[in-house]
Enzyme design. Structure first.
Site, PDB file in Angstrom:
ATOM      1  N   THR A  88       0.811  -1.231   0.000  1.00 48.11           N
ATOM      2  CA  THR A  88       0.000   0.000   0.000  1.00 48.11           C
ATOM      3  C   THR A  88       0.838   1.271   0.000  1.00 48.11           C
ATOM      4  O   THR A  88       0.288   2.369  -0.039  1.00 48.11           O
ATOM      5  CB  THR A  88      -0.938   0.020   1.229  1.00 48.11           C
ATOM      6  OG1 THR A  88      -0.140  -0.050   2.424  1.00 48.11           O
ATOM      7  CG2 THR A  88      -1.905  -1.156   1.201  1.00 48.11           C
ATOM      8  N   HIS A 100      14.140  12.404  -8.946  1.00 52.26           N
ATOM      9  CA  HIS A 100      15.345  13.042  -8.419  1.00 52.26           C
ATOM     10  C   HIS A 100      16.166  13.637  -9.560  1.00 52.26           C
ATOM     11  O   HIS A 100      16.175  13.110 -10.685  1.00 52.26           O
ATOM     12  CB  HIS A 100      16.235  12.034  -7.698  1.00 52.26           C
ATOM     13  CG  HIS A 100      15.640  11.457  -6.456  1.00 52.26           C
ATOM     14  ND1 HIS A 100      14.550  11.979  -5.801  1.00 52.26           N
ATOM     15  CD2 HIS A 100      16.028  10.360  -5.726  1.00 52.26           C
ATOM     16  CE1 HIS A 100      14.285  11.250  -4.721  1.00 52.26           C
ATOM     17  NE2 HIS A 100      15.163  10.267  -4.664  1.00 52.26           N
ATOM     18  N   VAL A 102       6.055   3.075  -2.994  1.00 53.20           N
ATOM     19  CA  VAL A 102       6.814   2.173  -3.862  1.00 53.20           C
ATOM     20  C   VAL A 102       6.026   0.889  -4.116  1.00 53.20           C
ATOM     21  O   VAL A 102       5.997   0.378  -5.238  1.00 53.20           O
ATOM     22  CB  VAL A 102       8.190   1.859  -3.248  1.00 53.20           C
ATOM     23  CG1 VAL A 102       8.915   0.790  -4.069  1.00 53.20           C
ATOM     24  CG2 VAL A 102       9.043   3.122  -3.163  1.00 53.20           C
ATOM     25  N   CYS A 134      17.878   4.961  -4.255  1.00 54.21           N
ATOM     26  CA  CYS A 134      17.367   5.547  -5.503  1.00 54.21           C
ATOM     27  C   CYS A 134      18.362   6.498  -6.147  1.00 54.21           C
ATOM     28  O   CYS A 134      18.579   6.462  -7.364  1.00 54.21           O
ATOM     29  CB  CYS A 134      16.037   6.249  -5.252  1.00 54.21           C
ATOM     30  SG  CYS A 134      16.022   7.310  -3.791  1.00 54.21           S
TER      31      CYS A 134
END
Length: 357
Positions: A12, A254, A15, A129
């Site tokens: 949920t 990003h 990601v 990330c």
């Protein structure tokens, strides 16, 4: 073709919801899926290929009969349940920092070091990330010219801190525009002592500060890059790496400004452009004359890493600058995790070594 029973832990979250989408769109032959989360969100309904699934609370027995478990529910959850999943025969791809620096756990960006998958013992770590998109932009350059040094400054989206950070930034933006008082509760770090406004602001802190003055995010970028590019050695001196990480009021994707020094001083911008253009997963967007360069709003929802603003450092021969952008929730997390699973499948490695079902 093998069929797999798949579990998604953290189904949920920001990601996890994208992991569901990436599994739907992947080349994996999925026999069944199980959606897992904490007791707080257990009972929630999520969709997979048009069918509703009820999210279950994660327990050790949740992994009985599971072949592949994708984790993105926080490091403490991974440390508790990933070994339980492996005991039951599930290969774990973990999108937290729980196992990244473990010497026996491969840290993998498939386009860069897929060979490391051959040594897995049931757990594969998905890198940070910001590390992923940086090594994606630099690997084709390293392959052609070698790398001696990397200095990176990141401008990271608030979604990297989760759904609460996204909502807080949106709420703050409305409050500032309406002339209301802002009361931050999440950023820069939910568990740290102080919280600061993110809306219309840049925060030079991601994760907590270490004793040496670097944040843990910066520490991760330094050592993860070395582990990925230097054959598993997180302390290698073959490449010098340093980082400054900041949070900016961008929802998703990003950005990074990267300075790098190559070993082959004959390197040219044209050669770097060619290397990036030919590298799987990279898209070159670099035409200054027409103001073409990577932007977060164009990268959101895409799996690729976008690279531009490649230019020589005019004060130091053999040194260059570039700008890269990538969706931190896809290539930086959900897609890289599922892509690892695809590679495991193609390499016939999607099984726990020594486990017999």
């Amino acid at each position: 073709m093998s069929e797999y029973n798949v579990a998604i832990v953290g189904a949920t979250g920001a990601v996890g919801t994208r992991m569901i989408q990436m599994v739907e769109e992947s080349s994996l032959n999925v026999k069944s899926v199980k959606m897992l989360a904490s007791s707080r969100t257990a009972g929630t309904k999520v969709k997979f290929k048009g069918k509703d699934y009820t999210v279950e609370e994660t327990t050790p027995d949740s992994f009985e009969g599971i072949d592949l478990a994708l984790f993105s529910a926080g490091g403490s959850v991974s440390k508790k349940f990933a070994p339980e999943a492996v005991k039951r025969g599930a290969v774990v791809v973990d999108n937290t920092s729980a196992f990244r620096m473990h010497p026996e756990v491969p840290l993998v960006v498939p386009e860069v070091n897929s060979e490391a998958l051959q040594d897995h013992n049931g757990i594969i770590a998905n890198p940070n990330c910001s590390t992923i998109q940086m090594v994606m932009s630099l690997e084709p350059i390293r392959e052609r010219y070698g790398l001696a040094r990397i200095i990176v400054t990141t401008l990271q989206a608030v979604s990297g801190a989760g759904n609460r950070a996204i909502q807080e930034t949106l709420d703050e933006s409305r409050d500032v525009l309406d002339g209301k008082k802002v009361t931050p509760k999440v950023l820069p770090v939910a568990g740290d002592k102080k919280h600061y406004q993110q809306a219309f602001n840049v925060l030079p802190q991601i994760d907590v500060f270490e004793d040496d003055g670097y944040t843990h995010e910066e520490w991760k970028m330094i050592h993860e890059t070395k582990k990925i590019m230097c054959e598993g050695d997180m302390d290698s001196d073959a490449i010098q790496v340093t980082a400054t990480c900041s949070r900016v009021p961008v929802p998703v994707a990003h950005s990074e400004s990267v300075y790098f020094e190559v070993l082959d001083k004959s390197a040219t911008v044209e050669g770097i452009h060619e290397a990036i253009s030919n590298f799987d997963g990279d898209i070159l967007e670099d035409d200054p004359a027409n103001q073409i360069y990577p932007q977060p709003i164009n990268a959101e929802g895409k799996r690729e890493t976008f690279v531009g603003r490649v230019r020589p450092d005019l004060e130091n021969k053999g040194s260059f600058h570039l700008w890269n952008v990538s969706d931190n929730l896809l290539k930086g997390a959900a897609w890289n995790s599922v892509e690892i699973a695809e590679y495991l499948d193609k390499m016939d490695l999607l099984r726990v070594p020594g486990f017999t079902k």
